[in-house]
Scaffold this motif. Structure first.
Motif, PDB file in Angstrom:
ATOM      1  N   GLY A 163      31.301  37.144  44.076  1.00  0.00           N
ATOM      2  CA  GLY A 163      31.434  35.897  43.339  1.00  0.00           C
ATOM      3  C   GLY A 163      30.211  35.016  43.506  1.00  0.00           C
ATOM      4  N   GLY A 164      30.179  33.931  42.739  1.00  0.00           N
ATOM      5  CA  GLY A 164      29.052  33.005  42.845  1.00  0.00           C
ATOM      6  C   GLY A 164      28.984  32.091  41.649  1.00  0.00           C
ATOM      7  N   LEU A 165      27.849  31.420  41.545  1.00  0.00           N
ATOM      8  CA  LEU A 165      27.583  30.497  40.447  1.00  0.00           C
ATOM      9  C   LEU A 165      26.690  31.189  39.419  1.00  0.00           C
ATOM     10  CD1 LEU A 165      27.558  27.643  39.162  1.00  0.00           C
ATOM     11  CD2 LEU A 165      25.579  27.137  40.639  1.00  0.00           C
ATOM     12  N   VAL A 166      27.079  31.129  38.165  1.00  0.00           N
ATOM     13  CA  VAL A 166      26.309  31.769  37.100  1.00  0.00           C
ATOM     14  C   VAL A 166      26.337  30.875  35.867  1.00  0.00           C
ATOM     15  CG1 VAL A 166      28.299  33.103  36.266  1.00  0.00           C
ATOM     16  CG2 VAL A 166      25.981  33.959  35.864  1.00  0.00           C
ATOM     17  N   GLN A 167      25.296  30.937  35.075  1.00  0.00           N
ATOM     18  CA  GLN A 167      25.241  30.141  33.853  1.00  0.00           C
ATOM     19  C   GLN A 167      26.075  30.794  32.753  1.00  0.00           C
ATOM     20  OE1 GLN A 167      21.089  29.641  32.843  1.00  0.00           O
ATOM     21  NE2 GLN A 167      20.884  27.882  34.209  1.00  0.00           N
ATOM     22  N   PRO A 168      26.552  30.018  31.808  1.00  0.00           N
ATOM     23  CA  PRO A 168      27.271  30.607  30.665  1.00  0.00           C
ATOM     24  C   PRO A 168      26.439  31.688  29.994  1.00  0.00           C
ATOM     25  CG  PRO A 168      27.513  28.229  30.648  1.00  0.00           C
ATOM     26  CD  PRO A 168      26.521  28.545  31.736  1.00  0.00           C
ATOM     27  N   GLY A 169      27.105  32.783  29.660  1.00  0.00           N
ATOM     28  CA  GLY A 169      26.416  33.934  29.090  1.00  0.00           C
ATOM     29  C   GLY A 169      25.935  34.933  30.110  1.00  0.00           C
ATOM     30  N   GLY A 170      25.992  34.570  31.374  1.00  0.00           N
ATOM     31  CA  GLY A 170      25.521  35.450  32.439  1.00  0.00           C
ATOM     32  C   GLY A 170      26.554  36.494  32.841  1.00  0.00           C
ATOM     33  N   SER A 171      26.197  37.252  33.879  1.00  0.00           N
ATOM     34  CA  SER A 171      27.036  38.354  34.343  1.00  0.00           C
ATOM     35  C   SER A 171      27.209  38.306  35.856  1.00  0.00           C
ATOM     36  CB  SER A 171      26.414  39.704  33.970  1.00  0.00           C
ATOM     37  OG  SER A 171      26.305  39.850  32.580  1.00  0.00           O
ATOM     38  N   LEU A 172      28.321  38.835  36.302  1.00  0.00           N
ATOM     39  CA  LEU A 172      28.582  39.051  37.717  1.00  0.00           C
ATOM     40  C   LEU A 172      29.369  40.348  37.855  1.00  0.00           C
ATOM     41  CD1 LEU A 172      29.790  35.572  39.091  1.00  0.00           C
ATOM     42  CD2 LEU A 172      27.679  36.754  39.719  1.00  0.00           C
ATOM     43  N   ARG A 173      29.219  40.985  39.013  1.00  0.00           N
ATOM     44  CA  ARG A 173      30.058  42.138  39.307  1.00  0.00           C
ATOM     45  C   ARG A 173      30.806  41.879  40.606  1.00  0.00           C
ATOM     46  NH1 ARG A 173      28.746  48.504  40.571  1.00  0.00           N
ATOM     47  NH2 ARG A 173      28.027  47.614  42.568  1.00  0.00           N
ATOM     48  N   LEU A 174      32.117  41.867  40.510  1.00  0.00           N
ATOM     49  CA  LEU A 174      32.958  41.699  41.683  1.00  0.00           C
ATOM     50  C   LEU A 174      33.306  43.063  42.261  1.00  0.00           C
ATOM     51  CD1 LEU A 174      35.472  38.972  40.443  1.00  0.00           C
ATOM     52  CD2 LEU A 174      33.189  38.686  41.444  1.00  0.00           C
ATOM     53  N   SER A 175      33.398  43.113  43.582  1.00  0.00           N
ATOM     54  CA  SER A 175      33.795  44.344  44.268  1.00  0.00           C
ATOM     55  C   SER A 175      35.033  44.070  45.104  1.00  0.00           C
ATOM     56  CB  SER A 175      32.671  44.836  45.189  1.00  0.00           C
ATOM     57  OG  SER A 175      31.502  45.123  44.465  1.00  0.00           O
ATOM     58  N   CYS A 176      35.851  45.075  45.237  1.00  0.00           N
ATOM     59  CA  CYS A 176      37.043  44.999  46.085  1.00  0.00           C
ATOM     60  C   CYS A 176      37.067  46.274  46.918  1.00  0.00           C
ATOM     61  CB  CYS A 176      38.296  44.878  45.232  1.00  0.00           C
ATOM     62  SG  CYS A 176      39.837  44.938  46.180  1.00  0.00           S
ATOM     63  N   ALA A 177      36.695  46.141  48.181  1.00  0.00           N
ATOM     64  CA  ALA A 177      36.662  47.288  49.081  1.00  0.00           C
ATOM     65  C   ALA A 177      38.015  47.434  49.764  1.00  0.00           C
ATOM     66  CB  ALA A 177      35.560  47.103  50.122  1.00  0.00           C
ATOM     67  N   ALA A 178      38.596  48.617  49.634  1.00  0.00           N
ATOM     68  CA  ALA A 178      39.922  48.871  50.192  1.00  0.00           C
ATOM     69  C   ALA A 178      39.825  49.749  51.425  1.00  0.00           C
ATOM     70  CB  ALA A 178      40.799  49.554  49.148  1.00  0.00           C
ATOM     71  N   SER A 179      40.682  49.500  52.387  1.00  0.00           N
ATOM     72  CA  SER A 179      40.744  50.330  53.589  1.00  0.00           C
ATOM     73  C   SER A 179      42.185  50.471  54.025  1.00  0.00           C
ATOM     74  CB  SER A 179      39.897  49.744  54.720  1.00  0.00           C
ATOM     75  OG  SER A 179      40.350  48.461  55.064  1.00  0.00           O
ATOM     76  N   GLY A 180      42.455  51.558  54.734  1.00  0.00           N
ATOM     77  CA  GLY A 180      43.800  51.783  55.247  1.00  0.00           C
ATOM     78  C   GLY A 180      44.686  52.599  54.325  1.00  0.00           C
ATOM     79  N   PHE A 181      44.161  52.985  53.159  1.00  0.00           N
ATOM     80  CA  PHE A 181      44.942  53.760  52.211  1.00  0.00           C
ATOM     81  C   PHE A 181      43.999  54.301  51.153  1.00  0.00           C
ATOM     82  CE2 PHE A 181      44.895  51.063  48.429  1.00  0.00           C
ATOM     83  CZ  PHE A 181      44.322  49.928  48.964  1.00  0.00           C
ATOM     84  N   SER A 182      44.485  55.233  50.332  1.00  0.00           N
ATOM     85  CA  SER A 182      43.690  55.762  49.236  1.00  0.00           C
ATOM     86  C   SER A 182      44.103  55.092  47.931  1.00  0.00           C
ATOM     87  CB  SER A 182      43.891  57.274  49.117  1.00  0.00           C
ATOM     88  OG  SER A 182      43.290  57.762  47.938  1.00  0.00           O
ATOM     89  N   LEU A 183      43.108  54.712  47.127  1.00  0.00           N
ATOM     90  CA  LEU A 183      43.396  54.039  45.867  1.00  0.00           C
ATOM     91  C   LEU A 183      44.076  54.931  44.841  1.00  0.00           C
ATOM     92  CD1 LEU A 183      40.122  51.967  45.335  1.00  0.00           C
ATOM     93  CD2 LEU A 183      42.400  51.063  45.822  1.00  0.00           C
ATOM     94  N   ASP A 184      44.019  56.242  45.045  1.00  0.00           N
ATOM     95  CA  ASP A 184      44.495  57.168  44.019  1.00  0.00           C
ATOM     96  C   ASP A 184      45.937  56.894  43.578  1.00  0.00           C
ATOM     97  OD1 ASP A 184      42.771  60.111  45.341  1.00  0.00           O
ATOM     98  OD2 ASP A 184      42.096  58.423  44.128  1.00  0.00           O
ATOM     99  N   TYR A 185      46.788  56.499  44.506  1.00  0.00           N
ATOM    100  CA  TYR A 185      48.204  56.384  44.204  1.00  0.00           C
ATOM    101  C   TYR A 185      48.675  54.945  44.105  1.00  0.00           C
ATOM    102  CZ  TYR A 185      47.906  61.292  45.252  1.00  0.00           C
ATOM    103  OH  TYR A 185      47.539  62.598  45.251  1.00  0.00           O
ATOM    104  N   TYR A 186      47.707  54.049  43.907  1.00  0.00           N
ATOM    105  CA  TYR A 186      48.022  52.636  43.811  1.00  0.00           C
ATOM    106  C   TYR A 186      47.520  52.080  42.483  1.00  0.00           C
ATOM    107  CZ  TYR A 186      49.211  52.199  48.767  1.00  0.00           C
ATOM    108  OH  TYR A 186      49.813  52.296  49.989  1.00  0.00           O
ATOM    109  N   ALA A 187      48.316  51.203  41.908  1.00  0.00           N
ATOM    110  CA  ALA A 187      47.796  50.389  40.820  1.00  0.00           C
ATOM    111  C   ALA A 187      46.872  49.327  41.418  1.00  0.00           C
ATOM    112  CB  ALA A 187      48.932  49.721  40.072  1.00  0.00           C
ATOM    113  N   ILE A 188      45.833  48.990  40.683  1.00  0.00           N
ATOM    114  CA  ILE A 188      44.839  48.031  41.170  1.00  0.00           C
ATOM    115  C   ILE A 188      44.672  46.948  40.116  1.00  0.00           C
ATOM    116  CG2 ILE A 188      42.483  47.727  41.964  1.00  0.00           C
ATOM    117  CD1 ILE A 188      42.633  51.031  41.911  1.00  0.00           C
ATOM    118  N   GLY A 189      44.743  45.710  40.540  1.00  0.00           N
ATOM    119  CA  GLY A 189      44.612  44.621  39.582  1.00  0.00           C
ATOM    120  C   GLY A 189      43.607  43.578  40.019  1.00  0.00           C
TER     121      GLY A 189
END
Length: 126
Positions: free
Chosen positions: A9-35
């Motif tokens: 996250g962060g501050l960005v001007q209108p029209g700009g881009s950001l990429r959010l990441s969500c690092a998971a641990s303790g389980f495998s994402l394969d069998y989970y819905a992610i939102g």
């Protein structure tokens, strides 16, 4: 133990881009819905995008269709939200969530999720 850590996250001007990441641990994402969800001050939490469990279908809120893209890297056990053409109304705290319960389009419903990250602030402003 399920753990989710958002970043990007962060501050960005209108029209700009950001990429959010969500690092998971303790389980495998394969069998989970992610939102990805967001909540702006004074507003209700909104489902932004999600990936359904197993099949991996993706869903988007109408407000972000064509601008945001959700993806999953199983090798890194990480989920991303690429946000392009950002608007001031995209300003909010963004949360990722996982849960094995939701199927299909229900992965956009926040109440389906028991596991949440701590959130990351996105501010779109000139």
């Amino acid at each position: 133990q399920v753990q989710l850590v958002e970043s990007g996250g962060g501050l960005v001007q209108p029209g700009g881009s950001l990429r959010l990441s969500c690092a998971a641990s303790g389980f495998s994402l394969d069998y989970y819905a992610i939102g990805w969800f967001r909540q702006a001050p004074g507003k209700e939490r909104e489902g932004v995008s999600c990936i359904s469990k197993i099949v991996g279908s993706t869903y988007y809120a109408d407000s972000v269709k064509g601008r945001f893209t959700i993806s999953r890297d199983n090798a890194k056990n990480t989920v991303y939200l690429q946000m392009n053409s950002l608007k001031p109304e995209d300003t909010a705290v963004y949360y990722c969530a996982v849960d094995p319960k939701p199927s299909g389009r229900l992965c956009l419903r926040g109440r389906e999720y028991d596991y949440w990250g701590q959130g990351t602030q996105v501010t779109v402003s000139s």
